[in-house]
Motif scaffolding. Structure first.
Motif, PDB file in Angstrom:
ATOM      1  N   MET A 118       0.829  -1.194   0.000  1.00 61.10           N
ATOM      2  CA  MET A 118       0.000   0.000   0.000  1.00 61.10           C
ATOM      3  C   MET A 118       0.873   1.257   0.000  1.00 61.10           C
ATOM      4  SD  MET A 118      -3.181   0.748   2.467  1.00 61.10           S
ATOM      5  CE  MET A 118      -4.214   2.129   2.225  1.00 61.10           C
ATOM      6  N   LEU A 119       1.994   1.218   0.740  1.00 59.90           N
ATOM      7  CA  LEU A 119       2.889   2.372   0.757  1.00 59.90           C
ATOM      8  C   LEU A 119       3.515   2.610  -0.615  1.00 59.90           C
ATOM      9  CD1 LEU A 119       4.723   1.870   4.165  1.00 59.90           C
ATOM     10  CD2 LEU A 119       2.925   3.498   3.629  1.00 59.90           C
ATOM     11  N   ILE A 120       3.863   1.526  -1.298  1.00 59.03           N
ATOM     12  CA  ILE A 120       4.443   1.653  -2.636  1.00 59.03           C
ATOM     13  C   ILE A 120       3.429   2.258  -3.591  1.00 59.03           C
ATOM     14  CG2 ILE A 120       5.339   0.352  -4.608  1.00 59.03           C
ATOM     15  CD1 ILE A 120       6.567  -1.586  -2.513  1.00 59.03           C
ATOM     16  N   VAL A 121       2.195   1.750  -3.544  1.00 52.67           N
ATOM     17  CA  VAL A 121       1.138   2.292  -4.413  1.00 52.67           C
ATOM     18  C   VAL A 121       0.873   3.749  -4.061  1.00 52.67           C
ATOM     19  CG1 VAL A 121      -1.276   2.070  -5.111  1.00 52.67           C
ATOM     20  CG2 VAL A 121       0.105   0.026  -4.785  1.00 52.67           C
ATOM     21  N   GLY A 122       0.848   4.087  -2.779  1.00 54.43           N
ATOM     22  CA  GLY A 122       0.664   5.472  -2.353  1.00 54.43           C
ATOM     23  C   GLY A 122       1.764   6.373  -2.889  1.00 54.43           C
ATOM     24  N   LEU A 140       3.642   5.826  -5.563  1.00 57.23           N
ATOM     25  CA  LEU A 140       3.482   5.931  -7.016  1.00 57.23           C
ATOM     26  C   LEU A 140       2.353   6.883  -7.395  1.00 57.23           C
ATOM     27  CD1 LEU A 140       4.017   2.218  -8.107  1.00 57.23           C
ATOM     28  CD2 LEU A 140       5.551   4.160  -8.479  1.00 57.23           C
ATOM     29  N   ILE A 141       1.248   6.804  -6.673  1.00 60.56           N
ATOM     30  CA  ILE A 141       0.116   7.694  -6.945  1.00 60.56           C
ATOM     31  C   ILE A 141       0.505   9.140  -6.663  1.00 60.56           C
ATOM     32  CG2 ILE A 141      -2.203   8.346  -6.165  1.00 60.56           C
ATOM     33  CD1 ILE A 141      -2.234   5.917  -7.970  1.00 60.56           C
ATOM     34  N   GLY A 142       1.188   9.394  -5.546  1.00 60.42           N
ATOM     35  CA  GLY A 142       1.636  10.745  -5.228  1.00 60.42           C
ATOM     36  C   GLY A 142       2.594  11.278  -6.288  1.00 60.42           C
ATOM     37  N   TRP A 143       3.522  10.430  -6.748  1.00 57.27           N
ATOM     38  CA  TRP A 143       4.464  10.830  -7.788  1.00 57.27           C
ATOM     39  C   TRP A 143       3.729  11.129  -9.091  1.00 57.27           C
ATOM     40  CZ3 TRP A 143       5.343   8.138 -12.353  1.00 57.27           C
ATOM     41  CH2 TRP A 143       6.332   8.674 -13.159  1.00 57.27           C
ATOM     42  N   LEU A 144       2.786  10.249  -9.455  1.00 58.68           N
ATOM     43  CA  LEU A 144       2.037  10.423 -10.698  1.00 58.68           C
ATOM     44  C   LEU A 144       1.195  11.699 -10.662  1.00 58.68           C
ATOM     45  CD1 LEU A 144       1.323   9.256 -13.453  1.00 58.68           C
ATOM     46  CD2 LEU A 144      -0.462   7.915 -12.343  1.00 58.68           C
ATOM     47  N   ALA A 145       0.564  11.962  -9.528  1.00 58.40           N
ATOM     48  CA  ALA A 145      -0.238  13.188  -9.401  1.00 58.40           C
ATOM     49  C   ALA A 145       0.644  14.425  -9.544  1.00 58.40           C
ATOM     50  CB  ALA A 145      -0.973  13.209  -8.057  1.00 58.40           C
ATOM     51  N   GLY A 146       1.817  14.404  -8.921  1.00 54.80           N
ATOM     52  CA  GLY A 146       2.743  15.519  -9.052  1.00 54.80           C
ATOM     53  C   GLY A 146       3.231  15.682 -10.486  1.00 54.80           C
ATOM     54  N   ALA A 147       3.469  14.550 -11.172  1.00 53.27           N
ATOM     55  CA  ALA A 147       3.919  14.604 -12.567  1.00 53.27           C
ATOM     56  C   ALA A 147       2.827  15.153 -13.477  1.00 53.27           C
ATOM     57  CB  ALA A 147       4.342  13.212 -13.026  1.00 53.27           C
ATOM     58  N   ILE A 148       1.581  14.755 -13.236  1.00 50.97           N
ATOM     59  CA  ILE A 148       0.462  15.255 -14.033  1.00 50.97           C
ATOM     60  C   ILE A 148       0.322  16.763 -13.872  1.00 50.97           C
ATOM     61  CG2 ILE A 148      -2.074  15.267 -14.206  1.00 50.97           C
ATOM     62  CD1 ILE A 148      -1.950  12.234 -13.641  1.00 50.97           C
ATOM     63  N   LEU A 149       0.485  17.243 -12.649  1.00 49.88           N
ATOM     64  CA  LEU A 149       0.338  18.673 -12.383  1.00 49.88           C
ATOM     65  C   LEU A 149       1.605  19.464 -12.688  1.00 49.88           C
ATOM     66  CD1 LEU A 149      -1.586  18.515  -9.003  1.00 49.88           C
ATOM     67  CD2 LEU A 149      -2.496  19.155 -11.229  1.00 49.88           C
ATOM     68  N   GLY A 150       2.728  18.777 -12.857  1.00 51.35           N
ATOM     69  CA  GLY A 150       3.988  19.472 -13.089  1.00 51.35           C
ATOM     70  C   GLY A 150       4.515  20.144 -11.845  1.00 51.35           C
ATOM     71  N   ASN A 187       5.525  12.022  -1.411  1.00 58.17           N
ATOM     72  CA  ASN A 187       4.717  11.291  -2.386  1.00 58.17           C
ATOM     73  C   ASN A 187       3.847  10.241  -1.708  1.00 58.17           C
ATOM     74  OD1 ASN A 187       5.649  12.613  -4.667  1.00 58.17           O
ATOM     75  ND2 ASN A 187       7.301  11.176  -4.998  1.00 58.17           N
ATOM     76  N   ILE A 188       4.430   9.505  -0.774  1.00 62.66           N
ATOM     77  CA  ILE A 188       3.669   8.470  -0.065  1.00 62.66           C
ATOM     78  C   ILE A 188       2.529   9.105   0.724  1.00 62.66           C
ATOM     79  CG2 ILE A 188       3.781   6.744   1.787  1.00 62.66           C
ATOM     80  CD1 ILE A 188       6.658   6.144   0.807  1.00 62.66           C
ATOM     81  N   ILE A 189       2.838  10.191   1.428  1.00 59.48           N
ATOM     82  CA  ILE A 189       1.806  10.864   2.222  1.00 59.48           C
ATOM     83  C   ILE A 189       0.709  11.417   1.322  1.00 59.48           C
ATOM     84  CG2 ILE A 189       1.371  12.864   3.714  1.00 59.48           C
ATOM     85  CD1 ILE A 189       4.167  12.304   4.944  1.00 59.48           C
ATOM     86  N   ALA A 190       1.095  12.052   0.203  1.00 58.27           N
ATOM     87  CA  ALA A 190       0.089  12.588  -0.729  1.00 58.27           C
ATOM     88  C   ALA A 190      -0.764  11.464  -1.293  1.00 58.27           C
ATOM     89  CB  ALA A 190       0.770  13.359  -1.864  1.00 58.27           C
ATOM     90  N   GLY A 191      -0.149  10.334  -1.607  1.00 60.46           N
ATOM     91  CA  GLY A 191      -0.906   9.201  -2.132  1.00 60.46           C
ATOM     92  C   GLY A 191      -1.861   8.611  -1.110  1.00 60.46           C
ATOM     93  N   LEU A 192      -1.408   8.469   0.127  1.00 59.02           N
ATOM     94  CA  LEU A 192      -2.266   7.884   1.169  1.00 59.02           C
ATOM     95  C   LEU A 192      -3.395   8.830   1.566  1.00 59.02           C
ATOM     96  CD1 LEU A 192       0.403   6.126   3.411  1.00 59.02           C
ATOM     97  CD2 LEU A 192      -1.152   5.081   1.761  1.00 59.02           C
TER      98      LEU A 192
END
Length: 82
Positions: free
Chosen positions: A1-5, A7-17, A27-32
Motif C-alpha cells: 500500500m505504501l508503494i502504491v501510495g 506511485l500515486i503521489g508521484w504520478l499526481a505531481g507529474a500530471i500537475l507538473g 509522495n507516499i503521504i500525498a498518495g495515502l
C-alpha cells in the motif's frame, strides 16, 4: 500500500507538473491522504492495486497537491509582503 501510495503521489505531481514537498515521503503521504480523500468523495470504483482504488486515489492526490500548492503560495506571498 505504501508503494502504491508513493506511485500515486508521484504520478499526481507529474500530471500537475509540481514537486510534492518531502520527496519520496511526501509522495507516499500525498498518495495515502489522496486515497482517503478520493475514496470518501468518489467511492472505490475502478481498478484496484494493493488494496487501493487507483482512479479515486489519483484524483484525491491531485486535489490534495493543488490545495497544498495554493496554501504554500499564499503563505509565501504573505511573508514576502510583510
Amino acid at each position: 500500500m505504501l508503494i502504491v501510495g508513493g506511485l500515486i503521489g508521484w504520478l499526481a505531481g507529474a500530471i500537475l507538473g509540481k514537486d510534492v514537498p518531502g520527496g519520496i515521503i511526501g509522495n507516499i503521504i500525498a498518495g495515502l491522504i489522496g486515497s482517503a480523500i478520493g475514496s470518501k468523495l468518489l467511492g472505490t470504483w475502478g481498478p484496484v492495486l494493493g488494496g487501493v482504488p487507483i482512479l479515486p486515489t489519483l484524483i484525491g492526490a491531485i486535489v490534495l497537491i493543488l490545495m497544498a500548492s495554493f496554501i504554500l503560495k499564499m503563505v509565501k506571498k504573505t511573508f514576502n509582503e510583510g
